[in-house]
Scaffold this motif. Structure first.
Motif, PDB file in Angstrom:
ATOM      1  N   GLY A 189     -24.592  95.194 -15.997  1.00  0.00           N
ATOM      2  CA  GLY A 189     -25.960  95.861 -15.852  1.00  0.00           C
ATOM      3  C   GLY A 189     -26.011  96.971 -16.939  1.00  0.00           C
ATOM      4  O   GLY A 189     -27.288  97.280 -17.432  1.00  0.00           O
ATOM      5  N   LEU A 190     -25.194  97.823 -17.181  1.00  0.00           N
ATOM      6  CA  LEU A 190     -25.066  98.793 -18.477  1.00  0.00           C
ATOM      7  C   LEU A 190     -25.514  98.273 -19.826  1.00  0.00           C
ATOM      8  O   LEU A 190     -26.546  98.800 -20.321  1.00  0.00           O
ATOM      9  N   ALA A 202     -28.211 103.300 -22.362  1.00  0.00           N
ATOM     10  CA  ALA A 202     -29.696 102.999 -22.297  1.00  0.00           C
ATOM     11  C   ALA A 202     -30.522 104.567 -22.770  1.00  0.00           C
ATOM     12  O   ALA A 202     -31.749 104.482 -23.100  1.00  0.00           O
ATOM     13  N   PRO A 258     -34.955 105.937 -19.701  1.00  0.00           N
ATOM     14  CA  PRO A 258     -34.840 105.622 -21.288  1.00  0.00           C
ATOM     15  C   PRO A 258     -35.899 106.221 -22.172  1.00  0.00           C
ATOM     16  O   PRO A 258     -37.018 106.379 -21.272  1.00  0.00           O
ATOM     17  N   ALA A 315     -32.632  96.573 -22.952  1.00  0.00           N
ATOM     18  CA  ALA A 315     -34.064  96.490 -22.671  1.00  0.00           C
ATOM     19  C   ALA A 315     -34.676  97.896 -23.500  1.00  0.00           C
ATOM     20  O   ALA A 315     -35.618  97.934 -23.550  1.00  0.00           O
ATOM     21  N   ALA A 316     -33.818  98.858 -23.747  1.00  0.00           N
ATOM     22  CA  ALA A 316     -34.213 100.098 -24.466  1.00  0.00           C
ATOM     23  C   ALA A 316     -33.908  99.786 -25.733  1.00  0.00           C
ATOM     24  O   ALA A 316     -34.373 100.921 -26.637  1.00  0.00           O
ATOM     25  N   GLU A 329     -25.532 107.108 -20.057  1.00  0.00           N
ATOM     26  CA  GLU A 329     -25.359 105.351 -20.418  1.00  0.00           C
ATOM     27  C   GLU A 329     -26.071 105.091 -21.599  1.00  0.00           C
ATOM     28  O   GLU A 329     -26.988 106.124 -22.322  1.00  0.00           O
ATOM     29  N   GLU A 350     -27.324  95.310 -20.116  1.00  0.00           N
ATOM     30  CA  GLU A 350     -28.805  94.642 -19.997  1.00  0.00           C
ATOM     31  C   GLU A 350     -29.657  95.771 -20.083  1.00  0.00           C
ATOM     32  O   GLU A 350     -30.823  95.846 -20.529  1.00  0.00           O
ATOM     33  N   ARG A 351     -29.270  96.898 -19.535  1.00  0.00           N
ATOM     34  CA  ARG A 351     -30.371  98.322 -19.446  1.00  0.00           C
ATOM     35  C   ARG A 351     -30.565  98.663 -20.953  1.00  0.00           C
ATOM     36  O   ARG A 351     -31.516  99.080 -21.341  1.00  0.00           O
TER      37      ARG A 351
END
Length: 275
Positions: free
Chosen positions: A36-37, A241, A11, A43-44, A239, A39-40
């Motif tokens: 998971g996608l 992120a 990212p 985070a970005a 994705e 969550e990532r």
């Protein structure tokens, strides 16, 4: 001589308040990978995203993902290349999906002549695509949802159909890839242009020009993941992120900081999808 390996996608520097106006989360498989996608992406800096179903099965999965993840909303429709699947049963089911509060758009629907030329045996005819598009437009109007448009090499047909059809509350042209004159026409009509990772590709100066032209309230960005991965990771699996790379390029073209762009995009996302 062996090819130089592609860099592993990472990212961009996180920017709070980013949105992803069009992604395909459910193409990754099971719910744990989907989580998971999300969550990532969070985070970005990606706070909200709209995941899209381009067929009845994926539309069902997209809506389930929206119910399972508070950051996720759904768009439901039959893709134009698959418009022949829009039989009576599919129309009945899509009508029910579109009525769900977590479904915020009817899409992606539209016109695609690229695959009609390159794979005609597996692509709905232009006449079938137009009939399906007009049905989806009526669904968007009747439900008050945004209309999310797929357009690949169908500019003239699409603009004609939209011009003589009932007007949905919002019209979003996803993964905008058309010439600048089409961007100007769409902007004049009040449509929203959404730019994917291809706006970062070196050869696509016309897309960066279009992204700079769009007023703040008529601009969104998206990943169209798992496709359209932005530079410098073009060719890798995309994705949400990774959307910060697209945001950075668009912000630079518009002469604003990424944080200012994110704030504008967030307001537009809220208005277009009524969330």
């Amino acid at each position: 001589m062996s090819r130089k390996p592609r860099p592993i996608p990472v990212p961009a520097e996180p920017v709070a308040g980013l949105v992803d106006a069009h992604t395909h989360l459910t193409s990754v498989g099971d719910a744990s990978r989907l989580a998971g996608l999300v969550e990532r992406a969070a985070a970005a800096g990606v706070e909200r995203m709209c995941t899209v179903g381009d067929g009845l099965e994926e539309a069902e999965a997209a809506l389930q993902a929206a119910h399972d993840n508070e950051r996720v909303w759904a768009a439901c429709a039959i893709h134009p290349t698959r418009a022949g699947e829009l039989d009576a049963a599919a129309r009945e089911r899509l009508t029910a999906l579109a009525a769900d509060p977590r479904c915020v758009a009817v899409g992606e629907t539209g016109i695609d002549t690229y695959w009609l030329t390159h794979d005609p045996e597996n692509t709905a005819s232009l006449e079938v695509q137009e009939e399906a598009l007009r049905w989806h437009i009526d669904l968007a109007v009747s439900t008050g949802k945004a209309l999310m448009i797929h357009n690949r090499e169908g500019d003239a047909e699409l603009l004609r159909i939209l011009a003589d059809s009932p007007r949905p509350r919002e019209v979003m042209l996803h993964c905008f890839s058309s010439p600048v004159d089409v961007a100007r026409e769409a902007i004049d009509r009040g449509y929203v242009l959404s730019f994917a990772g291809n706006v970062t590709f070196k050869r696509n100066a016309h897309l960066r020009e279009a992204a700079a032209l769009a007023p703040a309230g008529q601009l969104l960005i998206e990943t169209d993941a798992p496709y359209m991965t932005p530079e410098p990771f073009r060719g890798a699996r995309n994705e949400p992120a990774l959307i910060g790379h697209t945001a950075t390029v668009v912000a630079a073209e518009r002469g604003v900081a990424p944080a200012e762009l994110a704030a504008q995009l967030g307001e537009t996302f809220s208005r277009v999808f009524a969330v």
